[in-house]
Design an enzyme around this catalytic site. Sequence first.
Site, PDB file in Angstrom:
ATOM      1  N   ASP A 170      -8.579   4.753  -0.156  1.00 29.56           N
ATOM      2  CA  ASP A 170      -7.797   5.717  -0.430  1.00 29.56           C
ATOM      3  C   ASP A 170      -8.215   7.106  -0.385  1.00 29.56           C
ATOM      4  O   ASP A 170      -7.852   7.909   0.466  1.00 29.56           O
ATOM      5  CB  ASP A 170      -7.006   5.576  -1.912  1.00 29.56           C
ATOM      6  N   TYR A 230       4.885   1.634  -0.931  1.00 29.03           N
ATOM      7  CA  TYR A 230       5.618   2.689  -1.503  1.00 29.03           C
ATOM      8  C   TYR A 230       7.005   3.286  -1.202  1.00 29.03           C
ATOM      9  O   TYR A 230       7.521   2.648  -0.106  1.00 29.03           O
ATOM     10  CB  TYR A 230       4.697   3.874  -1.633  1.00 29.03           C
TER      11      TYR A 230
END
Length: 469
Positions: free
Chosen positions: A151, A406
């Site tokens: 990330d 997401y």
Amino acid sequence: MNPNQKIITIGSVSLTIATVCFLMQIAILVTTVTLHFKQHECDSPASNQVMPCEPIIIERNITEIVYLNNTTIEKEICPEVVEYRNWSKPQCQITGFAPFSKDNSIRLSAGGDIWVTREPYVSCDPGKCYQFALGQGTTLDNKHSNDTIHDRIPHRTLLMNELGVPFHLGTRQVCVAWSSSSCHDGKAWLHVCVTGDDKNATASFIYDGRLMDSIGSWSQNILRTQESECVCINGTCTVVMTDGSASGRADTRILFIEEGKIVHISPLSGSAQHVEECSCYPRYPDVRCICRDNWKGSNRPVIDINMEDYSIDSSYVCSGLVGDTPRNDDRSSNSNCRNPNNERGNPGVKGWAFDNGDDVWMGRTISKDLRSGYETFKVIGGWSTPNSKSQINRQVIVDSNNWSGYSGIFSVEGKRCINRCFYVELIRGRQQETRVWWTSNSIVVFCGTSGTYGTGSWPDGANINFMPI
């Protein structure tokens, strides 16, 4: 005709022509004076009218040239005044959601230079919608795409394109960021961009293309923000930020920003125990957010933000059909509106919901265990009644055999009402698909509709065997 008569006739004609020319010159002069004074009448205040002190942005200033008998008259068209958004219209009443956009980024990456991304979202200015994502500093068909499952690296940047345009090599890199949020206040874009060391990150606030403010990590544990749009009302924008444990107590704060400058910071209050990756929407005159509890609950936290006095309250979505992943099956899941349900709270996934009177519209993965499939539906009493489970208007967005990820909300103002839209991240590559070394995504976008609609499934659609390794 004798000579005297000829002279008289010629003189009469000449006098007539001279008189006509004289009258034409008077007409041109009157027209010139009239237009000259009219160009100064654009929104000119009465002598006793108080003018606002805030700056006024001129969107366009056009000069129109009019040619009259070799005389040039310049007429200035009244400039258009750009105002802050206030989102005061009611929420649109909808029956469900209809397809709006799909960028097919992964399929296009099989034969083109497309960025490796994750954490996408959508936000709109008053005239156009844009898609954002956090790039990994590389295209997919590039050895740098190896191991992009991580990330937080210093090469990640916030990308911005018109909605429906994949992130190609000409894409604008708005800022350096491995966590972000963006919103338009009616005059300019605000970007909140987080980057740096896990234990000492920096959030930069960029407004109208200029760095206006910044704030450093306050808990020294991965300062992070929404990964979807922030919201601005009457020139004040609000964004939710968290610093601290991803699976324990963390410090969440709500920031208020005006033209890029932080004007107030409020701590989280209310009953929410853990808050990350909020999906926020305007609920005039305030802002409401649906978030991710990555610690205790698979029911989603709610944050209510008062834009006037900066006060904060929080709770949980009442629906017993909970929105996070992983979660219990629908027969055994619970929510009492006030507290986390202590059902498979960790890890979780970013998601969304929005209130509709006593009911709630929501989206979630179809799988209760994995980020696969995606569905939307309305829960009767899901906003006001604890553990309500009456579901209607269910739609499949992505079938259960395909990966999702997401999801988040964005709002679009129409002539009469404010529509709610959502996007779904369609993750491909690692960690689920180990044939390749990269991790990236495409998106699909739906918006609320008051009409009828059919059925379908809109997965990413790339054949992993066709893709660069």
